[in-house]
Structures are given as C-alpha cells and as structure tokens.
Scaffold this motif. Structure first.
Motif, short mmCIF file in Angstrom:
data_model
loop_
_atom_site.label_atom_id
_atom_site.label_comp_id
_atom_site.label_asym_id
_atom_site.label_seq_id
_atom_site.Cartn_x
_atom_site.Cartn_y
_atom_site.Cartn_z
N LEU A 227 0.70 -1.38 0.14
CA LEU A 227 -0.13 0.10 0.11
C LEU A 227 0.74 1.03 0.03
O LEU A 227 0.40 2.33 -0.55
CB LEU A 227 -0.86 0.23 1.31
N PHE A 228 2.18 0.96 0.56
CA PHE A 228 2.79 2.30 0.53
C PHE A 228 3.87 2.39 -0.28
O PHE A 228 4.63 3.25 -0.64
CB PHE A 228 3.41 2.45 2.07
N ARG A 229 4.35 1.18 -1.00
CA ARG A 229 5.25 0.85 -2.07
C ARG A 229 4.61 1.30 -3.30
O ARG A 229 5.43 1.75 -4.28
CB ARG A 229 5.92 -0.17 -2.15
N ASP A 230 3.49 0.85 -3.51
CA ASP A 230 2.90 1.07 -5.05
C ASP A 230 1.37 1.63 -4.67
O ASP A 230 0.39 1.30 -4.48
CB ASP A 230 2.66 -0.38 -5.48
N PRO A 231 1.49 3.15 -4.98
CA PRO A 231 0.36 3.94 -4.74
C PRO A 231 -1.08 3.32 -5.75
O PRO A 231 -2.25 3.52 -5.45
CB PRO A 231 0.51 5.11 -5.19
N THR A 232 -0.72 2.38 -6.71
CA THR A 232 -1.76 1.92 -7.74
C THR A 232 -2.85 0.95 -6.85
O THR A 232 -3.92 0.85 -7.30
CB THR A 232 -1.29 1.36 -8.79
N VAL A 233 -2.15 0.39 -5.91
CA VAL A 233 -3.08 -0.75 -4.99
C VAL A 233 -3.75 -0.04 -3.89
O VAL A 233 -4.49 -0.73 -3.49
CB VAL A 233 -2.01 -1.90 -4.67
N ASP A 234 -3.70 1.21 -3.71
CA ASP A 234 -4.47 1.82 -2.82
C ASP A 234 -5.64 2.31 -3.18
O ASP A 234 -6.01 3.37 -3.46
CB ASP A 234 -3.69 3.22 -2.10
N ILE A 235 -6.50 1.30 -3.41
CA ILE A 235 -7.81 1.47 -4.44
C ILE A 235 -8.70 2.17 -3.55
O ILE A 235 -8.76 2.28 -2.35
CB ILE A 235 -7.85 0.02 -4.81
N ALA A 236 -9.73 2.90 -4.47
CA ALA A 236 -10.77 3.41 -3.78
C ALA A 236 -11.74 2.62 -3.45
O ALA A 236 -12.09 1.48 -4.10
CB ALA A 236 -11.36 4.48 -5.05
N LEU A 237 -12.44 2.79 -2.37
CA LEU A 237 -13.56 1.97 -1.87
C LEU A 237 -14.95 2.20 -2.35
O LEU A 237 -15.28 3.20 -2.87
CB LEU A 237 -13.45 2.02 -0.39
N ARG A 238 -15.88 1.04 -2.32
CA ARG A 238 -17.15 1.24 -2.47
C ARG A 238 -18.12 0.55 -1.40
O ARG A 238 -17.66 -0.35 -0.69
CB ARG A 238 -17.41 0.43 -4.05
#
Length: 377
Positions: A227-238
């Motif tokens: 989550l802190f190495r790759d911002p793309t996996v800090d996904i938006a929630l639904r």
C-alpha cells in the motif's frame, strides 16, 4: 611384541564392530545420512530428484506468492462521498425571514433539524416541505429542493444541509486490525489505506500482513506494505466492500542437526535458506554436517522441468535440493536460494557424530557387561 599385536587386534575388532553397528542403523539418530539421501535419488532408482543448488537452480526456483488486485478493483475511481444514499443521516438548519416562522417558532430565527435518516427508498420528510427524495443528491442539490418546497410556505428561507453520517455507504473490516467493525466511507476514508488506519491499523508485523478485498465477484490480496510502495494498489472503496487482514500463514519445517527442530512461520515475505537456518539457531556445531544441508519439496511441474532441463515430466515432482556450505560459493547459494511454503529444511549429522555415537554405545555396553560379570563373580 605380543602385547602390541593384541592391542592392534582389539582396535581392529572395535572398528569392525563400530562400522557394523553404524551400518545396521542400530544407533539413535535424527534422520537419514547424506549418503542415504543420495541413495534415494531417481538417478539411483529412488523416488526423488536430488539436485545440487547453483545459480541456475536458484533462478528457476525463486518463486514468491503473486499477490495483487484485478483491474476491476484498481481502475475504480474515487467515490463521491457527497452523494447521499439510503441509510445516511442528514441535518438541517433552516433560517426564516420572519419573526414568527413556520419552523423556527416564536422568538427564534432558525430551526435545527438533526439526524434525519434517509429511508430505504431514498426519501426524507421535512415539515412543510413534505416527503423529498434525498438519495442521489448532494447536500447542495438537496438544499435547492427543500428551498423551493418551503418557499411557498415562508418567504425566502435560507437552508444549510449537512451530511452528518455516511452509514448508507459502508465497508466491513475484519481480521488482525485494531478495531473490527462496519465503517462508513467518508471523505477522509475513501481509500483502502485510509480505511485501515481508521480501523486502528494492523496488529501484526507489517512485513507479514496480507490485505484481501472482496467486491461482488471480484477479489484480490496484497501485502500490507505494498500500500505504501505502490500507490496504484491503494484502491478506492465502494459501499459493501469487505476487507480482511490476515497474518501470512506460510511456514517451513526445520529438522536434523539444527539449533531447534520445529515448524517455523515466515517472518518476512521472502526467506532464504541461510535465513531459515539462522532462524532456528543455525547449525548445531557439535552435530551438523555443513556439506549436507537439504531442502525437500514437491515442485510444480513447470519449475521441475526448468530445474532438470526436461520436458517429459508430468505433475509435481519430489525434489531434494542440496546445499554445501563448505563449497567456495556455498554460502552465497544458500543466501540466494528461496524457501517456500511447506518446505522441509533438513541438516544431516556429520559422519564423526555417528562414529562417536557408535563408540559411546559400544564402550557403554562393554562397560555394563564387565560390571555385570564382576558382580556375578
């Protein structure tokens, strides 16, 4: 001269006895010897491939769990938390431009209506404004609707609308977190990392924490640290997302002449053979054979084919990887060889250990027999 011959004969006889006892496997030991493992190889009509580790083998077997989120989760945009949904709660402050208003009452310029819950159909009820559809509107849009409805009842009403709770769009957080529960998606908690922080963070070592998110038919798992190495996996929630945080369940077994014989959980995402040995106290200096460090595993067919350079293998194969720590590059190979879930790390005993055990067993037995004989005499 006779005495010398006699002593030599006794030593020779003792050596024969020690060899015979050792060969017959009569002595207690932790497992097979190095030679016995090699004797069980496919090359010698056994049932396991015995392979000495080198750079090519290390590269072919360096497989770590592939974790990640599918595109359906990664490509979802950030949710608009201003949109009101069924289950949300909305508060109002209504200012009327008269001294004796409909809602404010005598002597008051404003009426406060707190925590009106949006029903399952998406509607709310405001006195004199009637039943109004709130779901799907932003607070600003809802303000306009209520203003128009009240304008017929009281002149020039001024209204403030606040979305005070977002319970209509929630996620479930469970597992090894500070506070399990159902959490609303609000402006500060619209992403996965922010929601985990709101839930108290993870309660295990971050290196071995895995985060799984389930949304409908889509799911994915990542390492918490990603989550802190790759911002793309800090996904938006639904709304309706389910988040599960778990400790890495992988482990390996250490046996033989090591400091401790036990099942060892992984303490990092990647563990090398040298780290695995160190985690159980290293090699036992009084027992271990540093040329006989073995890693046993059932290797999937594609990797087994790559390791052995064969295309005629079908299904998983029993593999025994050999590490010789005394070789010029042995320590480097052990440092680079990756341990995987379910591996067995086995260290054989040095040949001198078996010899010493045989000597001890025989001398102890002979001593006991001599004592019994003396007692009988």
């Amino acid at each position: 001269m006779t005495s010398t011959v006699y002593r030599s004969a006794r030593v020779a006889a003792l050596c024969v006895l020690v060899t015979a006892v050792s060969a017959c496997g009569l002595l207690p030991r932790a497992g097979p010897t190095r030679n016995e493992i090699f004797a069980g190889s496919v090359q010698r009509e056994g049932d396991a491939f015995v392979v000495e580790v080198n750079q090519r083998v290390t590269a072919a077997t360096a497989v770590v769990p592939a974790l990640g989120f599918p595109p359906e989760l990664i490509n979802a945009g950030v949710a608009d938390t201003d949109v009101i949904r069924p289950g949300d709660r909305v508060s109002f402050t209504i200012y009327e431009n008269v001294t004796d208003g409909l809602l404010a009452g005598q002597g008051s310029a404003a009426a406060v209506i707190e925590e009106v819950e949006v029903d399952g159909a998406g509607f709310i009820f405001i006195p004199y404004a009637g039943r109004i559809r709130a779901a799907g509107n932003t607070p600003e849009a809802l303000r306009g609707v209520i203003t128009r409805n009240l304008d017929e009842q009281t002149p020039d009403p001024q209204i403030i609308v606040r979305r005070t709770a977002g319970d209509g769009s929630t996620v479930t957080v469970t597992g090894v977190v500070g506070g399990q529960g159902v959490y609303p998606i609000q402006r500060p908690t619209r992403t996965l990392s922010a929601m985990l922080a709101a839930a108290g963070g993870v309660t295990v070592a971050p290196e071995i924490a895995q985060v799984t998110l389930v949304r409908g038919n889509h799911r994915g798992t990542i390492w918490f640290q990603d989550l802190f190495r790759d911002p793309t996996v800090d996904i938006a929630l639904r709304g309706g997302d389910r988040i599960l945080v778990e400790e890495d369940s992988r482990d390996f077994t250490a046996l033989g002449a090591t400091g401790t014989q036990t099942i060892v959980p992984f303490e990092s995402q990647v563990i090398s053979a040298i780290e695995a040995i160190a985690s159980v106290g290293g090699l036992n200096p009084n027992l271990a054979d540093p040329t006989g460090v073995f890693v046993l595993r059932n290797e999937p067919e594609p990797i087994a084919r790559a390791v052995l350079g064969r295309d005629d293998l079908i299904g998983a194969q029993r593999m025994v990887y050999v590490l010789d720590l005394t070789a010029p590059t042995g320590m480097f190979e052990a440092r680079d060889f990756v341990i995987r879930d379910g591996d067995t790390v086995y260290v054989t005993a040095a040949p001198i250990t078996q010899w010493n055990n045989a000597i001890g067993a025989l001398t102890g037995t002979l001593g006991a027999a001599r004592t019994v004989g003396n007692t009988a005499n």
